[in-house]
Write a protein that holds these residues in place. Structure first.
Motif, short mmCIF file in Angstrom:
data_model
loop_
_atom_site.label_atom_id
_atom_site.label_comp_id
_atom_site.label_asym_id
_atom_site.label_seq_id
_atom_site.Cartn_x
_atom_site.Cartn_y
_atom_site.Cartn_z
N LEU A 127 0.83 -1.19 0.00
CA LEU A 127 0.00 0.00 0.00
C LEU A 127 0.87 1.25 0.00
CD1 LEU A 127 -2.77 1.43 0.31
CD2 LEU A 127 -2.49 1.17 2.79
N VAL A 128 0.60 2.18 -0.92
CA VAL A 128 1.31 3.45 -1.01
C VAL A 128 0.28 4.56 -0.89
CG1 VAL A 128 2.71 4.95 -2.46
CG2 VAL A 128 3.14 2.49 -2.43
N LEU A 129 0.49 5.50 0.10
CA LEU A 129 -0.48 6.56 0.33
C LEU A 129 -0.04 7.91 -0.23
CD1 LEU A 129 -1.56 5.72 4.00
CD2 LEU A 129 -2.68 5.08 1.87
N GLU A 130 1.24 8.06 -0.57
CA GLU A 130 1.70 9.34 -1.12
C GLU A 130 1.06 9.55 -2.49
OE1 GLU A 130 3.54 7.05 0.10
OE2 GLU A 130 4.62 7.87 1.81
N LYS A 131 0.38 10.70 -2.63
CA LYS A 131 -0.38 10.94 -3.86
C LYS A 131 0.52 11.19 -5.08
CE LYS A 131 -4.49 12.88 -1.63
NZ LYS A 131 -5.39 14.05 -1.53
N ARG A 146 5.12 8.05 -7.92
CA ARG A 146 4.81 7.15 -9.03
C ARG A 146 4.86 5.71 -8.53
NH1 ARG A 146 7.78 7.12 -14.96
NH2 ARG A 146 6.43 5.51 -15.91
N LEU A 147 3.83 4.96 -8.86
CA LEU A 147 3.74 3.60 -8.35
C LEU A 147 4.72 2.68 -9.05
CD1 LEU A 147 -0.14 3.16 -8.08
CD2 LEU A 147 1.48 3.64 -6.25
N GLY A 148 5.37 1.83 -8.22
CA GLY A 148 6.27 0.83 -8.76
C GLY A 148 5.52 -0.40 -9.23
N ARG A 149 6.31 -1.43 -9.54
CA ARG A 149 5.72 -2.64 -10.10
C ARG A 149 4.81 -3.35 -9.12
NH1 ARG A 149 9.21 -7.60 -12.85
NH2 ARG A 149 7.38 -8.82 -13.52
N ASN A 150 5.17 -3.43 -7.86
CA ASN A 150 4.39 -4.15 -6.84
C ASN A 150 3.76 -3.18 -5.83
OD1 ASN A 150 5.03 -6.70 -7.91
ND2 ASN A 150 6.99 -6.73 -6.79
#
Length: 758
Positions: free
Chosen positions: A502-506, A509-513
Motif C-alpha cells: 500500500l502506497v499513500l503518497e499521492k 509514481r507507483l512501482g511494479r508491486n
C-alpha cells in the motif's frame, strides 16, 4: 388548537390535537390515529378542522360513525357537547374552558331526581367486541314448584313497586343484578336496551347484544320486544320469542344475564295478562312473596302460614343436604369429589403435547401479519418440552423463538432510536439483528432510509474536516461514511492485491508491486488515519448483511406496474389498477371516472366502464364481508368474499397468485384468522361439526396457516372415528361435516352409503 379526547373500551382516555385532517382506522400506515379494538374498520372516519369548525365524516366504514346516537352520512359539524362513536370507542372534543370531563357517558337522561343514569355507578366499562353466549339453563315449566319470591315483592327500606311507579306516573325498570342493582329507568316513549350506544339503557355485560330489546309505552301499555338478540329475552323465566309482550308490575325481565324488575302501576290493556310468574331468578329466591301472590297460590291461605311453610321446607332441605355430605365423608370420599369409579381418564400425553405445540405455533406465527406474542409462545413450547423433552418440533420452535424474541427487542429499540432522530444509534442496533430472523427483513427498509441520511451528513463532515486539516474529528466521520460506502465497492478497490504494498503518497509514481486506492475520499481517509495513528492496523470494510442492497430482488410494485402497462393501453387505466392493487379502491374509482369524462379519450371508455364495475364490486363486497367478520359471522362472510375473489382474479389476471392485491391478501388472512377463533369457540362448546365446517371454510380461503392446518387435520381424524361408529344413514351424513377435501373420507362415506342402500 382543538383537542380530541378518545375513550378506549377499557375506560382509559387519550388526547390528540386536531390540525387540518386526522384519519382514524385500524390499519397501520393508512391512518393518523390507529384504533385496533372491536368495530373499527381499516379506514373508518376522518376529522377535519376548517374555518374554526371541527367536522367529522365517515369514509365508508362497515359499522358506521354515530354523532349523538345518529349514524352520519356526510360531513357533520361537532361541538364539545357532541358524542361521536366509532365501534367500541367514544370520542368528544375537549371543552375550551371549565372543569375537565371525566369521560363517563350518560346513556339515559333522568326524568326526575329519583332516576339515575345507567352508566353512572356502573364502574369502569369493560371492552366489548361480541356478545357472550350464555350456557343453556334448564328452566322449570310454568307453574311448577313454589311461588317465586321475586314476583311483586316489596324491597326492604324502599317503597314497593306501585309506590315507585306512582312517583313517575308510569312503569319503571329497576335493576336487580350487578352494578345496575336499584337503578331505575322510567318507561317513557321508547327505551332501547343494549350493550352500547345508541341504546338508551346500556347494560355493559357481554351476554347482552348491542341492540338487545326495546320497551315502548303504547295505548295498550308498556310493550317489550326482543330485537333479535343472541341470547334472547326472558319474562318471568320464560323465553318471550319474537312476539311483543305487554309488561305488568312485578314482572322479572332477563336480558342475557342481567335482570330488571318492572315497578309501578299498569295501565289498561286489551291484551291478555300473562300468568306463570313463579320462575325463580338467577339470583335465587327470597324469603317472602307478595301477599296477593301467596293468597292465590295457597288458595286463600293466610300469608303468615305460607311463610311458616317456606321456613320449614328450607330447614328440612338443609338437614337433608347435611346428612348427604356426612354420609359421603364417612364412606371415605371427600365431599364434592368425583367417586373413583367415575373419575375421568388421565389426559393423553401425546394430545397434551400437540395442544401445547399448536398454541406455540399460533402465538409465534407471523403468517397473518400480526405481531407474535413471544412470551406466550415460549411458555407453550416449554409446557410441551416438560412432557416430551426430546420433541424435535418443540426444540426447533424454542430455538426460533429465542432468536426472534431477541431480534424483536432489537427491532423495537431501533425503531425508538429512529423516532428520536438518532439514526446512527439506530443503525448500530439494527445491524445486530441476525440475517436468519424475520425482523431482519422488516428492519432492512428502515435501515436503507436511515443510511441515506447518515451517509450524507458523515460525508459532508468528512470532507470539511479533511479540507481544514482537522485529523482528529475527520477520522471518525470519514470512517463512518466509508463503513457504508465500502458496501458497494469491490475488494480490489479497497485492499491491495496479494504481493502488493500500500502506497499513500499521492504524487509518488507507483512501482511494479505497489498499489494505491483510486477513490479520492477513501485515500484521504487512509492518509488522515495514518497521520493520527502511524502504527494503526490496516483498515477493513466492516461487513454487515443488513446494509447490503437487495439488487437481485426486483421491486414488486415495479413488476406489477410493468404487467399492467403490457395489458392496458392507457396510463389512466394503469394508474387506476395500481391504486386498486394497493387497496385504494376510492382513488381507482375516481381515476377511472376522470378518464370516462374526457371525451378525447373516448376509445378507452369501454375498458374504463368494465374496470369501474369490477373495482366497485370488489370494494363493496369486501366491505360487506368485513362487516360480517366483525360480527363474528364467518359463514355469512364467505359468500360475498368468495365473489370478491372471483372478480379480483379477473382484474389481476396472471398476477392474482404471484402478486396478489390488497383485497385478496386481506380477505385470505382475515378469513383464516376468524375461522380459527370461531371454530375454536364452537369446539370448546362441544359442537365439533360446526367447528369443522368453519375451520374448513377458512382453509378454503387460505391454506398457509399452520394452526388452521392442524385444526383441519383434527377434523379428518374425527371423521374417520365417526365413520367407524356410524350406525344409520343420518350418521353417515353427519360424517361429511368432518370430511376434508383430499382426505378420502367423502369417497368412503359414498361407498358405505351404497353398500347400505342409503
Amino acid at each position: 388548537m382543538p383537542t380530541l379526547v378518545v375513550r378506549h373500551p377499557d375506560g382509559s382516555e387519550s388526547e390528540h390535537e386536531l390540525s387540518g385532517e386526522l384519519k382514524i382506522g385500524r390499519q397501520e400506515g393508512q391512518n393518523d390515529l390507529v384504533l385496533a379494538e372491536g368495530g373499527v374498520s381499516r379506514r373508518h372516519t376522518r376529522f377535519v378542522v376548517e374555518g374554526g369548525k371541527v367536522m367529522v365524516e365517515d369514509v365508508g366504514s362497515a359499522n358506521g360513525t354515530f354523532v349523538d346516537g345518529q349514524r352520519i352520512t356526510g360531513m357533520t359539524v361537532i361541538t364539545p357537547k357532541s358524542q361521536v362513536l366509532l365501534g367500541d370507542y367514544e370520542l368528544r372534543l375537549k371543552a375550551a374552558a371549565g372543569p375537565r370531563s371525566t369521560g363517563v357517558r350518560k346513556q339515559v337522561k333522568p326524568s326526575d331526581e329519583g332516576a339515575e343514569p345507567l352508566a353512572e355507578g356502573g364502574g369502569a366499562p369493560m371492552p366489548r367486541s361480541a356478545t357472550r353466549a350464555m350456557p343453556a339453563v334448564k328452566r322449570p315449566a310454568p307453574g311448577a314448584g313454589g311461588p317465586s319470591a321475586l314476583a311483586k315483592r316489596p324491597r326492604p327500606g324502599s317503597p314497593g313497586g306501585a309506590a315507585a311507579g306512582a312517583e313517575t306516573g308510569g312503569l319503571v325498570l329497576k335493576g336487580l343484578t350487578g352494578p345496575w342493582a336499584n337503578k331505575r329507568y322510567p318507561v317513557q316513549g321508547k327505551l332501547i336496551v343494549g350493550r352500547q350506544a345508541p341504546a338508551t339503557v346500556v347494560l355493559e355485560d357481554d351476554s347482552v347484544s348491542r341492540k338487545h330489546a326495546e320497551v315502548e309505552q303504547t295505548p295498550e301499555g308498556a310493550v317489550l320486544r326482543d330485537l333479535g338478540s343472541a341470547n334472547g329475552t326472558l319474562v318471568n323465566g320464560e323465553p318471550m320469542g319474537t312476539q311483543p309482550v305487554v309488561l305488568q308490575p312485578g314482572d322479572i325481565i332477563t336480558f342475557g344475564m342481567v335482570e330488571v324488575e318492572v315497578e309501578g302501576s299498569a295501565g289498561a290493556s286489551n291484551l291478555p295478562v300473562r300468568r306463570g310468574r313463579d320462575v325463580p331468578s338467577r339470583r335465587g329466591t327470597g324469603a317472602e312473596a307478595a301477599p296477593a301472590a301467596e293468597a292465590g297460590a295457597a288458595g286463600g291461605a293466610p300469608a303468615s302460614r305460607k311463610r311458616l311453610l317456606v321456613v320449614v321446607a328450607s330447614v328440612v332441605g338443609l338437614l337433608l343436604v347435611a346428612g348427604i355430605v356426612k354420609s359421603t365423608q364417612g364412606s371415605g370420599t371427600a365431599a364434592g369429589n368425583t367417586p373413583a369409579n367415575l373419575a375421568p381418564p388421565p389426559p393423553n400425553p401425546t394430545e397434551l403435547v400437540q395442544e401445547a405445540l399448536s398454541q406455540c405455533r399460533s402465538y409465534s406465527s407471523m403468517e397473518l401479519g400480526n405481531e407474535p406474542d413471544w412470551a406466550k409462545a415460549e411458555a407453550a413450547c416449554s409446557k410441551a418440552l416438560d412432557i416430551d423433552p426430546i420433541n424435535a418440533e418443540a426444540n426447533t420452535l424454542m430455538r426460533r423463538i429465542k432468536l426472534e424474541k431477541e431480534s424483536s427487542d432489537l427491532y423495537v429499540q431501533g425503531q425508538k432510536a429512529l423516532g428520536r432522530l438518532k439514526e446512527e444509534e439506530a443503525l448500530d442496533i439494527f445491524k445486530k439483528i441476525p440475517k436468519e430472523s424475520a425482523y431482519f427483513r422488516r428492519a432492512k427498509p428502515k435501515v436503507q432510509e436511515a443510511v441515506a441520511q447518515v451517509v450524507k451528513r458523515a460525508e459532508d463532515d468528512c470532507k470539511r474536516y479533511l479540507r481544514d486539516g482537522n485529523w482528529a474529528p475527520a477520522v471518525p466521520r470519514c470512517e463512518l461514511y466509508m463503513g457504508f460506502a465500502c458496501q458497494k465497492m469491490s475488494r480490489e478497490e479497497l485492499e491491495p492485491p496479494i504481493g502488493f504494498n500500500l502506497v499513500l503518497e499521492k504524487k509518488k509514481r507507483l512501482g511494479r508491486n505497489e498499489w494505491r486506492p483510486k477513490d479520492k475520499l477513501y485515500l484521504d481517509f487512509l492518509i488522515a488515519r495514518k497521520k493520527l495513528e502511524p502504527n494503526a492496523t490496516p483498515w477493513h470494510c466492516p461487513v454487515s448483511d443488513i446494509f447490503f442492497e437487495d439488487e437481485a430482488a426486483p421491486d414488486p410494485k415495479k413488476l406489477v406496474e410493468d404487467s399492467f402497462k403490457q395489458r392496458l393501453p392507457n396510463k389512466f387505466l394503469v394508474a387506476a389498477m395500481m391504486d386498486y392493487w394497493g387497496g385504494r379502491g376510492n382513488e381507482a374509482f375516481m381515476t377511472l371516472q376522470k378518464l370516462r369524462s374526457n371525451y378525447e379519450l373516448a376509445q378507452y371508455h369501454g375498458e374504463a366502464d368494465k374496470l369501474l364495475t369490477a373495482v366497485s364490486n370488489v370494494d363493496q363486497l369486501f366491505k360487506i364481508g368485513q362487516g360480517h367478520l366483525q360480527n363474528e359471522d364467518v359463514e355469512k362472510a364467505a359468500e360475498p368474499l368468495l365473489e370478491a375473489l372471483e372478480v379480483d382474479k379477473r382484474l389481476m389476471g396472471d398476477l392474482a397468485d404471484t402478486r396478489p392485491s390488497f383485497y385478496k391478501r386481506n380477505i385470505q388472512q382475515d378469513m383464516a384468522a376468524k375461522a380459527i377463533t370461531r371454530g375454536t369457540f364452537w369446539d370448546d362448546r362441544g359442537d365439533q361439526r360446526r367447528a369443522c365446517r368453519i375451520w374448513k371454510l377458512g382453509f378454503r380461503f387460505y391454506a398457509g396457516n399452520t394452526d388452521l392446518n392442524f385444526q383441519v387435520g383434527r377434523c379428518s381424524t374425527r371423521g374417520l372415528k365417526a365413520l367407524k361408529a356410524a350406525a344409520t344413514c343420518e350418521d353417515l351424513d353427519a360424517v361429511l361435516d368432518l370430511a376434508v377435501p383430499g382426505d378420502g373420507l367423502e369417497e368412503k362415506v359414498a361407498a358405505t352409503k351404497k353398500e347400505n342402500g342409503c
